[in-house]
Design a protein around this motif. Structure first.
Motif, PDB file in Angstrom:
ATOM      1  N   VAL A 141      32.023  10.571  89.092  1.00 55.44           N
ATOM      2  CA  VAL A 141      31.278  11.832  88.465  1.00 55.44           C
ATOM      3  C   VAL A 141      30.510  12.683  89.762  1.00 55.44           C
ATOM      4  O   VAL A 141      30.465  13.699  89.807  1.00 55.44           O
ATOM      5  N   GLU A 165      30.643  16.493  91.199  1.00 57.30           N
ATOM      6  CA  GLU A 165      29.723  17.577  90.596  1.00 57.30           C
ATOM      7  C   GLU A 165      28.825  18.058  92.093  1.00 57.30           C
ATOM      8  O   GLU A 165      28.890  19.154  92.100  1.00 57.30           O
ATOM      9  N   ILE A 223      34.318  14.508  83.399  1.00 62.57           N
ATOM     10  CA  ILE A 223      34.230  15.785  84.193  1.00 62.57           C
ATOM     11  C   ILE A 223      34.681  16.728  83.456  1.00 62.57           C
ATOM     12  O   ILE A 223      35.032  17.955  84.180  1.00 62.57           O
ATOM     13  N   ARG A 275      37.000  20.195  84.615  1.00 64.11           N
ATOM     14  CA  ARG A 275      37.382  20.022  85.982  1.00 64.11           C
ATOM     15  C   ARG A 275      38.750  19.249  86.361  1.00 64.11           C
ATOM     16  O   ARG A 275      39.196  19.087  87.372  1.00 64.11           O
TER      17      ARG A 275
END
Length: 233
Positions: free
Chosen positions: A57, A61, A87, A90
């Motif tokens: 993750v 990010e 996520i 995304r």
């Protein structure tokens, strides 16, 4: 542009993808190979519950990635499968490469073919780590001697905490768009859990006539498969 985030299985770091990443980038994609905490060049870093999920993750990010295809190989299918739902929008797709998949409340050790007790005994005998694979472990997997040498040289002990950590899923895995890549030299059929997930309209199956480490044995073919998933195929 599709952004691939690639995570190798137990014992291995980002260098496992060295023959795949350039091919994806040459096809116009972003490609980001991840080394999970406690492995390879990150050996010695602390590892606890959900650490490897957070590693994946954090990569997405930190880089601000969108239209992400998460790729999990072998063990790493478990943290990658959990990261996929975290996520949010995304995510474009998940690709499981001859991998385990997460089951809510269950760990990698729970699904180990020799049983959880065997895995726990191995970890206890090795100071809490899973010893890295040897050349003998790679036999019959479609690898040349040179490829086996690279694979074994890059392997480090795997932190046991990640193998006994139960997965946490907020929704059924079958709802995620996913491709499962089955490497036939490692067994002709997906396991029962994967077979059930492949019944979902969101999942598809691709077969490779090679062994369990296709990023070493068939990197060009694997990169082409990944490239096609960018179009949802």
């Amino acid at each position: 542009m599709t952004e691939f985030v690639l995570v190798a299985g137990a014992w291995l770091g980002s260098s496992a993808w060295d023959e795949v990443v350039p091919r994806l980038r040459a096809a116009g994609h972003g490609a980001h190979a991840v080394t999970l905490s406690g492995l390879a060049e990150r050996r010695g870093e602390p590892v606890g519950r959900q650490t490897h999920v957070q590693d994946v993750v954090d990569e997405v990010e930190r880089r601000g990635l969108r239209d992400v295809v998460l790729v999990g190989h072998s063990y790493s299918g478990i943290p990658v499968g959990q990261a996929a739902e975290r996520i949010g929008d995304r995510l474009a797709r998940v690709v499981f490469v001859d991998s385990e998949v997460p089951t809510d409340g269950a760990s990698f050790a729970d699904g180990w073919w020799q049983g959880r007790a065997d895995m726990e005994a191995t970890l206890a005998e090795n100071d809490g780590f899973w010893p890295p694979l040897t050349a003998a472990d790679c036999a019959g997997q479609g690898l040349t001697d040179q490829q086996i040498g690279l694979l074994v040289a890059g392997a480090t002990p795997h932190p046991g905490a990640t193998l006994t950590d139960p997965a946490a899923l907020a929704r059924p895995l079958g709802e995620l768009p996913a491709t499962y890549v089955k490497c036939l030299l490692d067994g002709p059929e997906p396991n029962a859990t994967v077979a059930g997930l492949l019944a979902s309209e969101h999942w598809s199956l691709v077969e490779m006539d090679t062994g369990h480490w296709p990023m070493f044995s068939r990197p060009h073919e694997l990169a082409e498969i990944l490239h096609r998933t960018a179009d949802g195929s």
